[in-house]
Design a protein around this motif. Structure first.
Motif, PDB file in Angstrom:
ATOM      1  N   SER A 165     -68.678  60.963   8.652  1.00 32.07           N
ATOM      2  CA  SER A 165     -68.670  60.517   9.955  1.00 32.07           C
ATOM      3  C   SER A 165     -67.390  59.621  10.135  1.00 32.07           C
ATOM      4  N   VAL A 202     -67.988  61.409  17.861  1.00 33.15           N
ATOM      5  CA  VAL A 202     -66.980  62.339  18.038  1.00 33.15           C
ATOM      6  C   VAL A 202     -66.762  62.398  19.570  1.00 33.15           C
ATOM      7  N   LEU A 253     -64.035  64.263   8.938  1.00 33.27           N
ATOM      8  CA  LEU A 253     -65.379  64.728   8.939  1.00 33.27           C
ATOM      9  C   LEU A 253     -65.895  65.290   7.725  1.00 33.27           C
ATOM     10  N   GLN A 284     -73.748  61.232  15.251  1.00 34.47           N
ATOM     11  CA  GLN A 284     -72.383  61.940  14.979  1.00 34.47           C
ATOM     12  C   GLN A 284     -71.817  62.744  16.169  1.00 34.47           C
ATOM     13  N   ASP A 285     -72.810  63.236  16.979  1.00 31.73           N
ATOM     14  CA  ASP A 285     -72.151  63.741  18.201  1.00 31.73           C
ATOM     15  C   ASP A 285     -71.316  62.647  19.222  1.00 31.73           C
ATOM     16  N   TYR A 336     -69.993  67.324  17.381  1.00 33.93           N
ATOM     17  CA  TYR A 336     -69.619  67.196  15.808  1.00 33.93           C
ATOM     18  C   TYR A 336     -69.790  68.633  15.102  1.00 33.93           C
TER      19      TYR A 336
END
Length: 273
Positions: free
Chosen positions: A127, A48, A122, A44-45, A80
């Protein structure tokens, strides 16, 4: 300008395959905006960070990298979470200052709007991949339809408080391929997310890499014309498609891998002149 294939290569495919091996190495990462996505382990990080870094990939590469460094100092080590908890009022002053340490064509207010739209996306989908897959159809020849749906959905969310609609400057940073934009930065983001090797991250396994479209920047555009990969005179989605379809003759399953070859050759020739 027309480029001659060096004598040691039988044809253009052999030359591009050699260039791909030359430039598609981990050494490429530190001189490219993709390095900001590589800083993180959490998927997820990564996505983003990749979306933000690719959105800022406009203009001089050194300035692109420096601007991203400044912005990620503000974002911190959990992109995220930063977006999920983004408060436009809290960050308004910090992002207003962005124009002073970045470049004039992307301002702090643009980032504020993008972050606020991403927050809503989000929160709804969990996601960016889930949002993209909503519009992805494996029967389509390319990712054009999915990318257009992805962009339209992002702009369907509310602008930040005090904004009367989405500024045109933001729409220019996240363009819709249906308007014939080459969508260089979005296609670069998709390359990062879909392809998987020593450089690209390959998080979106559900998307077929053969459907990607080459990120069409100045170097890729100029070199592609010089190699006869397109006859079009202007940069557009159709131009990027034409280049990609011609590259499919060399690798039907992964045509966009040649982005490394063409871009790297363009940079090399520019440094020689």
């Amino acid at each position: 300008m027309k480029l001659q294939i060096p004598r040691e290569f039988k044809n253009l495919k052999d030359y591009l395959d050699w260039l791909f091996k030359k430039y598609n190495t981990p050494d490429f990462i530190n001189s490219d905006p993709i390095k900001f996505a590589h800083r993180f382990k959490n998927p997820q990080d990564i996505e983003v960070a990749g979306f933000i870094a690719s959105t800022l990939a406009m203009g001089n590469r050194k300035i692109i990298l420096l601007s991203n460094e400044h912005l990620f100092d503000l974002i911190g080590d959990k992109p995220y979470e930063f977006i999920l908890e983004f408060d436009p009022f809290w960050y308004e002053k910090a992002l207003n200052n962005f124009v002073h340490f970045a470049y004039r064509n992307i301002e702090g207010k643009d980032l504020l709007v993008i972050f606020y739209l991403l927050k809503q996306a989000l929160r709804k989908y969990g996601s960016l991949k889930n949002l993209f897959l909503k519009y992805y159809d494996e029967k389509q020849p390319t990712i054009k339809q999915a990318l257009s749906g992805f962009v339209k959905e992002i702009f369907s969310f509310d602008p930040p408080p005090k904004f009367n609609g989405i500024p045109e400057s933001v729409k220019g940073l996240i363009p819709d391929p249906e308007k014939n934009s080459a969508c260089k930065r979005l296609n670069m983001f998709l390359r990062w997310m879909v392809r998987k090797d020593s450089v690209d991250l390959g998080l979106w396994e559900e998307v077929d890499k053969s459907k990607l479209i080459i990120p069409l920047d100045t170097h890729v555009s100029k070199i592609s014309r010089a190699l006869g990969l397109t006859q079009r005179k202007t940069d557009s989605w159709k131009t990027a498609e034409e280049i990609t379809f011609n590259l499919k003759k060399f690798d039907p399953s992964d045509p966009v891998k040649y982005d490394f070859a063409i871009f790297g050759l363009g940079v090399e020739l520019k440094e020689q002149n």
